[in-house]
Motif scaffolding. Structure first.
Motif: not given
Length: 281
Positions: A139-140, A159-160, A176-177
């Motif tokens: 996440s970082k 999810q995200n 990432n999407s």
């Protein structure tokens, strides 16, 4: 196959429809003996070539221009003095009535040659397929992992974040999407088949109905979504081995069948009308 549509007088339509239906690389998709009142049939078919009789195009430049937006136009002129109209309409080619078989074949050969040349130019400009890319797996954003495309089976949305399913049961996730993944992998051997799946085309084992199996594994059997179905199957069909349509030169119900065959033998010596006169005398 080269899809064709004919708009013209009855005599023009009859001869061209016969040529198109019996020539090995062309397919007749429709015809009209008057100016189309609306363009829905032609627009939905989007034929490769639309043959238009100059007798119908005169004074109707607007609908010819509209057809030219999605098809190549071949103008059928009454005489050589009308040939300049082809340049006015930015037509692909023009032919003089009555159209002989040899002239029709030359037109189709010309279309095939230009299409191949255009395809070669586009292929030469196509960017090279991506061999690998980096993702940030925490996440970082401190840890970056190199993903080799030839080891990536498919990408799944959860999810995200997304999960990258690799060979040897390895998995990596990144924040990432799917849209970001799809955009960055465009032009490579990856296809979006579902709102939740992007697959590696080279890992496809089989396609059955609305499902695709990857890497010979039942756990990698994925659903093809309706939104992405057409684009995926269009891309797949480009790699399909197709049967060549065999011409049936004796399918005409009139003496035109014999005229059609002899047109190949006599070449430029006789056109279709001269051959018919010869046979009936």
């Amino acid at each position: 196959m080269i899809n064709c549509y004919v708009i013209g007088e009855l005599s023009t339509v009859e001869s061209l429809c016969a040529y198109i239906s019996n020539y090995p690389v062309t397919e007749l998709r429709g015809y009209s003996v008057h100016i189309p009142e609306h363009f829905d049939p032609v627009y939905h078919i989007r034929p490769d070539i639309v043959f238009i009789d100059s007798s119908l195009s005169a004074g109707n430049e607007s609908w010819v221009d509209r057809i030219r937006q999605f098809s190549s136009v071949v103008l059928i002129a009454g005489d050589t003095h009308q040939a300049f109209e082809a340049f006015e309409y930015l037509a692909f080619d023009y032919m003089i009535k009555p159209v002989s078989l040899n002239r029709f074949v030359k037109c189709i050969n010309k279309f095939e040659l230009i299409t191949q040349l255009a395809g070669s130019i586009l292929a030469s400009r196509k960017p090279e397929a991506m061999e690998s890319f980096f993702i940030k797996t925490d996440s970082k954003g401190f840890k970056e992992v190199l993903i080799k495309c030839d080891q990536l089976i498919y990408i799944q949305a959860l999810q995200n974040y997304v999960v990258l399913h690799m060979e040897n049961d390895r998995r990596f996730s990144c924040h990432n999407s799917m849209k970001e993944m799809e955009d960055n992998l465009s032009g490579s051997s990856f296809s979006r088949i579902h709102k939740s799946f992007i697959i590696n085309d080279s890992k496809i084992t089989s396609i059955e109905g609305n499902t695709v199996t990857l890497n010979h594994a039942e756990e990698h059997k994925l659903l093809i979504g309706n939104t992405y179905r057409k684009a995926f199957f269009d891309k797949k069909n480009e790699r399909m081995i197709k049967k060549v349509k065999q011409p049936n030169l004796l399918s005409f119900s009139r003496p035109a069948s014999l005229v059609f065959c002899l047109g190949f033998l006599f070449g430029d010596i006789l056109d279709a009308s001269e051959l018919l006169t010869f046979l009936l005398t």
